[in-house]
Design a protein around this motif. Structure first.
Motif, PDB file in Angstrom:
ATOM      1  N   TYR A 287      13.553   6.349  13.550  1.00  0.00           N
ATOM      2  CA  TYR A 287      13.827   4.912  13.654  1.00  0.00           C
ATOM      3  C   TYR A 287      14.339   4.387  12.316  1.00  0.00           C
ATOM      4  O   TYR A 287      13.569   4.028  11.434  1.00  0.00           O
ATOM      5  N   THR A 288      15.655   4.363  12.183  1.00  0.00           N
ATOM      6  CA  THR A 288      16.280   3.885  10.950  1.00  0.00           C
ATOM      7  C   THR A 288      16.913   2.506  11.124  1.00  0.00           C
ATOM      8  O   THR A 288      17.359   1.906  10.154  1.00  0.00           O
ATOM      9  N   GLU A 289      16.963   2.039  12.376  1.00  0.00           N
ATOM     10  CA  GLU A 289      17.460   0.696  12.663  1.00  0.00           C
ATOM     11  C   GLU A 289      16.844   0.221  13.970  1.00  0.00           C
ATOM     12  O   GLU A 289      16.302   1.018  14.754  1.00  0.00           O
ATOM     13  N   LEU A 290      16.897  -1.073  14.222  1.00  0.00           N
ATOM     14  CA  LEU A 290      16.284  -1.649  15.410  1.00  0.00           C
ATOM     15  C   LEU A 290      16.843  -1.032  16.689  1.00  0.00           C
ATOM     16  O   LEU A 290      16.111  -0.834  17.673  1.00  0.00           O
ATOM     17  N   PHE A 291      18.126  -0.694  16.701  1.00  0.00           N
ATOM     18  CA  PHE A 291      18.761  -0.119  17.890  1.00  0.00           C
ATOM     19  C   PHE A 291      18.054   1.160  18.346  1.00  0.00           C
ATOM     20  O   PHE A 291      17.972   1.443  19.552  1.00  0.00           O
TER      21      PHE A 291
ATOM     22  N   LEU B 177       7.026   2.627  13.041  1.00  0.00           N
ATOM     23  CA  LEU B 177       6.554   1.917  11.852  1.00  0.00           C
ATOM     24  C   LEU B 177       6.382   2.858  10.667  1.00  0.00           C
ATOM     25  O   LEU B 177       6.630   2.483   9.515  1.00  0.00           O
ATOM     26  N   LEU B 178       5.975   4.092  10.928  1.00  0.00           N
ATOM     27  CA  LEU B 178       5.862   5.071   9.847  1.00  0.00           C
ATOM     28  C   LEU B 178       7.234   5.424   9.294  1.00  0.00           C
ATOM     29  O   LEU B 178       7.411   5.600   8.088  1.00  0.00           O
ATOM     30  N   ASP B 179       8.223   5.534  10.177  1.00  0.00           N
ATOM     31  CA  ASP B 179       9.584   5.857   9.729  1.00  0.00           C
ATOM     32  C   ASP B 179      10.163   4.764   8.841  1.00  0.00           C
ATOM     33  O   ASP B 179      11.011   5.031   7.981  1.00  0.00           O
ATOM     34  N   SER B 180       9.730   3.512   9.050  1.00  0.00           N
ATOM     35  CA  SER B 180      10.304   2.374   8.310  1.00  0.00           C
ATOM     36  C   SER B 180       9.362   1.868   7.226  1.00  0.00           C
ATOM     37  O   SER B 180       9.444   0.706   6.822  1.00  0.00           O
ATOM     38  N   ASN B 181       8.483   2.724   6.745  1.00  0.00           N
ATOM     39  CA  ASN B 181       7.427   2.298   5.834  1.00  0.00           C
ATOM     40  C   ASN B 181       7.945   1.601   4.581  1.00  0.00           C
ATOM     41  O   ASN B 181       7.307   0.696   4.059  1.00  0.00           O
ATOM     42  N   HIS B 182       9.118   2.020   4.093  1.00  0.00           N
ATOM     43  CA  HIS B 182       9.652   1.442   2.853  1.00  0.00           C
ATOM     44  C   HIS B 182      10.686   0.341   3.114  1.00  0.00           C
ATOM     45  O   HIS B 182      11.319  -0.140   2.188  1.00  0.00           O
ATOM     46  N   HIS B 183      10.837  -0.040   4.365  1.00  0.00           N
ATOM     47  CA  HIS B 183      11.839  -1.047   4.714  1.00  0.00           C
ATOM     48  C   HIS B 183      11.111  -2.183   5.429  1.00  0.00           C
ATOM     49  O   HIS B 183      11.019  -2.196   6.661  1.00  0.00           O
ATOM     50  N   ILE B 184      10.608  -3.129   4.672  1.00  0.00           N
ATOM     51  CA  ILE B 184       9.743  -4.179   5.215  1.00  0.00           C
ATOM     52  C   ILE B 184      10.451  -5.018   6.267  1.00  0.00           C
ATOM     53  O   ILE B 184       9.887  -5.328   7.320  1.00  0.00           O
ATOM     54  N   GLU B 185      11.696  -5.382   6.004  1.00  0.00           N
ATOM     55  CA  GLU B 185      12.439  -6.217   6.951  1.00  0.00           C
ATOM     56  C   GLU B 185      12.616  -5.496   8.282  1.00  0.00           C
ATOM     57  O   GLU B 185      12.399  -6.077   9.358  1.00  0.00           O
ATOM     58  N   LEU B 186      12.994  -4.204   8.228  1.00  0.00           N
ATOM     59  CA  LEU B 186      13.168  -3.428   9.453  1.00  0.00           C
ATOM     60  C   LEU B 186      11.825  -3.258  10.167  1.00  0.00           C
ATOM     61  O   LEU B 186      11.751  -3.377  11.400  1.00  0.00           O
ATOM     62  N   GLN B 187      10.785  -3.021   9.409  1.00  0.00           N
ATOM     63  CA  GLN B 187       9.468  -2.830  10.013  1.00  0.00           C
ATOM     64  C   GLN B 187       9.014  -4.069  10.774  1.00  0.00           C
ATOM     65  O   GLN B 187       8.445  -3.983  11.863  1.00  0.00           O
ATOM     66  N   ASP B 188       9.280  -5.238  10.213  1.00  0.00           N
ATOM     67  CA  ASP B 188       8.940  -6.493  10.891  1.00  0.00           C
ATOM     68  C   ASP B 188       9.707  -6.622  12.212  1.00  0.00           C
ATOM     69  O   ASP B 188       9.148  -7.058  13.233  1.00  0.00           O
TER      70      ASP B 188
ATOM     71  N   PHE C 292     -11.281   1.992   6.598  1.00  0.00           N
ATOM     72  CA  PHE C 292     -10.506   2.838   7.504  1.00  0.00           C
ATOM     73  C   PHE C 292      -9.556   2.015   8.358  1.00  0.00           C
ATOM     74  O   PHE C 292      -8.571   2.531   8.875  1.00  0.00           O
ATOM     75  N   ASP C 293      -9.881   0.750   8.546  1.00  0.00           N
ATOM     76  CA  ASP C 293      -9.094  -0.100   9.435  1.00  0.00           C
ATOM     77  C   ASP C 293      -8.175  -1.068   8.699  1.00  0.00           C
ATOM     78  O   ASP C 293      -7.643  -1.989   9.290  1.00  0.00           O
ATOM     79  N   LYS C 294      -8.020  -0.864   7.407  1.00  0.00           N
ATOM     80  CA  LYS C 294      -7.131  -1.747   6.662  1.00  0.00           C
ATOM     81  C   LYS C 294      -5.712  -1.657   7.207  1.00  0.00           C
ATOM     82  O   LYS C 294      -5.224  -0.572   7.523  1.00  0.00           O
ATOM     83  N   ALA C 295      -5.057  -2.803   7.297  1.00  0.00           N
ATOM     84  CA  ALA C 295      -3.659  -2.808   7.745  1.00  0.00           C
ATOM     85  C   ALA C 295      -2.811  -2.000   6.778  1.00  0.00           C
ATOM     86  O   ALA C 295      -2.946  -2.128   5.571  1.00  0.00           O
ATOM     87  N   THR C 296      -1.934  -1.171   7.325  1.00  0.00           N
ATOM     88  CA  THR C 296      -1.127  -0.294   6.476  1.00  0.00           C
ATOM     89  C   THR C 296       0.363  -0.611   6.554  1.00  0.00           C
ATOM     90  O   THR C 296       1.199   0.228   6.272  1.00  0.00           O
ATOM     91  N   GLU C 297       0.683  -1.845   6.955  1.00  0.00           N
ATOM     92  CA  GLU C 297       2.096  -2.213   6.995  1.00  0.00           C
ATOM     93  C   GLU C 297       2.720  -2.143   5.602  1.00  0.00           C
ATOM     94  O   GLU C 297       3.779  -1.572   5.413  1.00  0.00           O
ATOM     95  N   HIS C 298       2.059  -2.746   4.625  1.00  0.00           N
ATOM     96  CA  HIS C 298       2.563  -2.762   3.255  1.00  0.00           C
ATOM     97  C   HIS C 298       1.473  -2.124   2.387  1.00  0.00           C
ATOM     98  O   HIS C 298       0.580  -2.796   1.900  1.00  0.00           O
ATOM     99  N   ILE C 299       1.557  -0.834   2.219  1.00  0.00           N
ATOM    100  CA  ILE C 299       0.468  -0.057   1.643  1.00  0.00           C
ATOM    101  C   ILE C 299       0.302  -0.338   0.151  1.00  0.00           C
ATOM    102  O   ILE C 299       1.232  -0.195  -0.631  1.00  0.00           O
ATOM    103  N   SER C 300      -0.905  -0.724  -0.244  1.00  0.00           N
ATOM    104  CA  SER C 300      -1.239  -0.863  -1.662  1.00  0.00           C
ATOM    105  C   SER C 300      -2.429   0.020  -2.019  1.00  0.00           C
ATOM    106  O   SER C 300      -2.602   0.395  -3.170  1.00  0.00           O
ATOM    107  N   ASP C 301      -3.252   0.331  -1.020  1.00  0.00           N
ATOM    108  CA  ASP C 301      -4.402   1.213  -1.208  1.00  0.00           C
ATOM    109  C   ASP C 301      -4.106   2.531  -0.487  1.00  0.00           C
ATOM    110  O   ASP C 301      -3.939   2.544   0.735  1.00  0.00           O
ATOM    111  N   PRO C 302      -4.048   3.655  -1.200  1.00  0.00           N
ATOM    112  CA  PRO C 302      -3.667   4.917  -0.553  1.00  0.00           C
ATOM    113  C   PRO C 302      -4.771   5.530   0.298  1.00  0.00           C
ATOM    114  O   PRO C 302      -4.493   6.396   1.126  1.00  0.00           O
ATOM    115  N   ILE C 303      -6.023   5.116   0.120  1.00  0.00           N
ATOM    116  CA  ILE C 303      -7.142   5.788   0.767  1.00  0.00           C
ATOM    117  C   ILE C 303      -7.065   5.745   2.300  1.00  0.00           C
ATOM    118  O   ILE C 303      -7.215   6.784   2.959  1.00  0.00           O
TER     119      ILE C 303
END
Length: 525
Positions: A97-101, A157-168, A325-336
């Motif tokens: 998933y590299t684009e919405l299409f 969502l994992l494929d777009s982890n570094h692309h916040i706009e696409l992930q949204d 364990f249930d922390k949201a991982t959309e924008h990862i700041s904690d690696p655990i």
């Protein structure tokens, strides 16, 4: 020992294909029966290559009433009715998933397949409307409630982890698509979702207020993976074969497999779980290699660990709370959370008083693979070169040539490029830690910490080496710390000779400046 052909389900995720072609199958159908007949809506998180897709495929076959596939399994005696339900099965791991299409196309392909069976209706113009109509028509045409199986829901969502706009955009598209599930309860017999993480799960499926998350449930902790009992009963023949191929007894092979591939825990009272992908590869190849880790390197995690200056040594033993364990991982700041969900860390203990979990590496395969992947980031050199140095260190110590080992250590640090950005004491401590930990794949090592904090111990067949490194001190001070802190005392009763090495690392020179080698008095046993 059986001489019959054993076919291992490596890359086989389809239950029907597995059973019809006589692949080895570890029977999970008793748990599957319990799952299917206890509740209606479930979510299960497990690391990659842990059998989630095969589990979903087995549920698919069960709900389609394919009784013949379950002959000889626990399900055959448990299920008495074998009802046939309409099944809507979505696997989000089918594309990248590299684009919405990419997501829109994947949803449309599934909808088209279902519409071929259940038809379409005028006015169903959006994916959500089409999905709603398909569920209702499937129920009306069959007279049976619908089973919905959603596999690897978080792949987009994992494929777009570094692309916040696409992930949204992807998240919003998925939320709209699954929104009909809220009002379709009367049509749904069973809904099951799998993924690696709880990645936006609550926001995408927020309407499913009856969703049961079984990811950390004791009852279902072994629904994916292989337990010790399953290994020693259903796979006894395979243990004997790999043992024979490696000149090991049955028990020695069990110990080797346990060290390399066991150690996963997914709940408070979870028994030890083996990684099925690695285990079957080991049986097929009759060799104890790092199979699971070779299928993917956690590049974004390594970058995050460096970015936040995370102490790598803490990954050996880390305490955390259940809510982590249930922390949201959309924008990862904690690696655990993502390290746990991805399988690089697992539960090693639970403290009921503080309701806290202790995390650590599950086994040698994961630990060594993860440490090797860190090496290029800290040394700015290929893993191959660092592994060569590590093997050379071990060979020197095997020969009892500590002097050559220390000279080689000096050369190793001198080879690290001068332009590395991070030249702090902690950076060099991490490098020492990685080197000694990587030695652990060849010999037994103990690295409780590094450089001036506690001991580093390397155990050979005929000798035990106790190291202490100082930073900008003296080798004499390092040796004195070994003696004053009693680092060698635990090994006094051992028949092997004990050798103490005190060394000093000069940060200005960026290498080991001096060392003193002292052999302890011969042990009297």
């Amino acid at each position: 020992m059986e001489k019959t052909l054993r076919r291992y389900p490596i890359g086989i995720q389809n239950f029907e294909q597995l059973r019809n072609n006589h692949y080895v199958y570890v029977d999970k159908t008793a748990l599957i029966y319990q799952l299917a007949n206890t509740n209606t809506v479930y979510f299960l998180s497990r690391p990659r290559r842990f059998g989630k897709s095969l589990l979903v495929s087995t549920l698919d076959a069960y709900f389609q009433g394919k009784r013949e596939l379950f002959q000889g399994l626990a399900m055959e005696r448990l299920e008495k009715e074998w009802n046939v339900y309409p099944v809507l099965h979505i696997d989000f791991s089918m594309t990248k998933y590299t684009e919405l299409f990419d997501l829109q196309e994947q949803l449309n392909l599934n909808l088209l397949d279902w519409e071929k069976i259940y038809g379409s209706a005028e006015g169903e113009d959006t994916p959500a409307a089409r999905f709603r109509g398909i569920i209702r028509r499937a129920y009306e045409q069959t007279g049976k409630q619908v089973v919905i199986l959603i596999d690897e829901y978080d792949a987009p969502l994992l494929d777009s982890n570094h692309h916040i706009e696409l992930q949204d955009k992807l998240r919003n598209e998925m939320r709209k698509f699954f929104s009909p599930l809220k009002a379709q309860g009367q049509y749904i017999r069973f809904l099951f979702l799998t993924g690696i993480s709880k990645f936006s799960q609550m926001s995408i499926f927020s309407e499913l207020n009856n969703l049961q998350n079984i990811s950390m449930s004791d009852d279902y902790s072994a629904i994916c993976g292989i337990t010790e009992e399953e290994l020693r009963t259903q796979l006894k023949t395979d243990i004997e074969r790999i043992g024979l191929a490696n000149d090991e007894t049955y028990e020695e092979a069990c110990v080797h497999l346990k060290k390399q591939y066991d150690g996963y825990h997914f709940s408070k009272q979870c028994e030890d779980i083996y990684n099925p992908f690695s285990l079957f590869n080991a049986f097929a190849q009759k060799s104890y290699e790092n199979y699971w880790f070779s299928t993917g390197t956690p590049t974004f995690l390594i970058k995050l660990l460096q970015k936040i200056n995370f102490n790598i040594r803490d990954l050996e033993h880390m305490d955390t709370k259940a809510e982590d364990f249930d922390k949201a991982t959309e924008h990862i700041s904690d690696p655990i959370p993502i390290l746990y969900q991805s399988g690089y860390l697992t539960i090693k203990g639970y403290n009921p008083l503080f309701r806290s979990y202790t995390l650590g590496y599950p086994n040698e395969e994961v630990k060594i693979g993860f440490l090797e992947s860190l090496i290029p980031s800290y040394l700015d050199q290929p893993t191959r070169e660092s592994n060569f140095y590590v093997m050379s260190f071990v060979k020197d110590l095997m020969k009892g040539d500590v002097e050559s080992c220390m000279i080689r250590t000096r050369s190793f640090f001198a080879s690290i490029p001068n332009d590395l950005n991070n030249k702090s004491e902690k950076h060099y401590q991490t490098i020492f830690y990685l080197i000694f930990r990587l030695m652990g794949q060849y010999v037994e090592t103990e690295v409780k910490s590094a450089i001036g904090r506690t001991d580093v111990v390397v155990k050979m067949q005929d000798a035990i080496y106790v190291f202490e490194f100082k930073m900008d001190g003296t080798a004499k001070e390092a040796l004195a710390q070994i003696n004053s802190k009693g680092y060698a005392i635990p090994y006094e009763a051992d028949k092997r000779k004990v050798v103490k090495i005190g060394a000093n690392f000069n940060s200005g020179m960026r290498t080991v400046e001096e060392w003193i080698i002292e052999e302890a008095p011969e042990n009297k046993v």
